[in-house]
Design an enzyme around this catalytic site. Sequence first.
Site, PDB file in Angstrom:
ATOM      1  N   CYS A  56       1.052  -1.664   0.057  1.00 54.29           N
ATOM      2  CA  CYS A  56       0.087  -0.489  -0.010  1.00 54.29           C
ATOM      3  C   CYS A  56       1.032   1.133  -0.212  1.00 54.29           C
ATOM      4  O   CYS A  56       0.206   2.132  -1.063  1.00 54.29           O
ATOM      5  CB  CYS A  56      -0.816   0.294   1.123  1.00 54.29           C
ATOM      6  N   HIS A 107      -2.889   1.301   6.925  1.00 54.58           N
ATOM      7  CA  HIS A 107      -3.011   1.151   5.254  1.00 54.58           C
ATOM      8  C   HIS A 107      -2.995   2.658   4.987  1.00 54.58           C
ATOM      9  O   HIS A 107      -3.590   3.483   5.365  1.00 54.58           O
ATOM     10  CB  HIS A 107      -4.342   0.190   5.120  1.00 54.58           C
ATOM     11  N   HIS A 119      -5.852   2.084  -3.892  1.00 52.97           N
ATOM     12  CA  HIS A 119      -5.153   1.766  -2.735  1.00 52.97           C
ATOM     13  C   HIS A 119      -4.028   0.428  -3.552  1.00 52.97           C
ATOM     14  O   HIS A 119      -4.985  -0.424  -4.136  1.00 52.97           O
ATOM     15  CB  HIS A 119      -5.155   1.553  -1.604  1.00 52.97           C
TER      16      HIS A 119
END
Length: 306
Positions: A56, A107, A119
């Site tokens: 990520c 994240h 993402h």
Amino acid sequence: MMKKWLLPVFASFMIFAGAGTHNAEAATQTQLTTTAYKYIGIPYVYGGTTTKGLDCSGYTQLVFKQLGISINRTSSAQYNQGTAVSKSNLQIGDLVFFNTSGNGVSHVGIYVGNNKFAHAGTSTGVTTASLGTSYWAQRYVGAKRIATFTNGTTQVAAGEVKNAAIDFKIYASRGEVATRLAKVLGVDTSNTNSPFSDINSSSTYAGVATAMYKLGIFTGTNGKFNAGSPLTRSQMAKVLVEAFDLKMANKVVSFGDVKPGSWDYNYIQILASNGITIGKPNGTYGGTDYVTLTQLNTFIERAKNM
């Protein structure tokens, strides 16, 4: 030599200087989303920072790097950068953060507008998702503005528009592609009476743009040639087929991201059936990826030898 008593002061200055918001006036919101979207489909790899695989924060770092902006490596470190932004005031390009592990920020993604973010998900690879879904809404931590992206474009000489987010030492612009094709095909480029509204007679690309238009190789978009914009691999397929009058060979090649009925399907099939392209290692063609100068050279060499 820097005096020892100055080192802590200098270090403190560097920390605070790195915590602000970048001035990204040369990059637009469109350039941000275009750059973010071109990596869609790249698989998730823990610790990945390249197009072979991304995690990520590796994804967000790569996108920002393409726009000339340096950010930290991990999601938690990226959360310590920039300026906090409320969810109701999100702008395209803001980083959005989530707690997916139960232990704080774990994240990160890039807000791309319309309540969506791009993402690298562990099970999906690079993709887009909605902030409104229950999973992400429950895990949302906050957002940071590392840079402010404008709504405009960057103007350069002769009325052409240059995409400031793209490194044209690596990628091929439409003007460069037209110039190389004109040379390889040996076409007459003396007519500078361009049919494109963004190319006047004094433009560097006036002759080649006119020649490519007359041959039906470059037809433009909304009356513009866009010489300073990159060319996608799908667009390149069309250009090569038209330029070298390529025909379908007796071979059908399947790419996971190219579906029958799409505008680029036949062009890509013609290239693949003639061995001009073999696609990517993961079985896709990557039609939305930008053509690099290396790929351009390879494609042209193969096509002219058909």
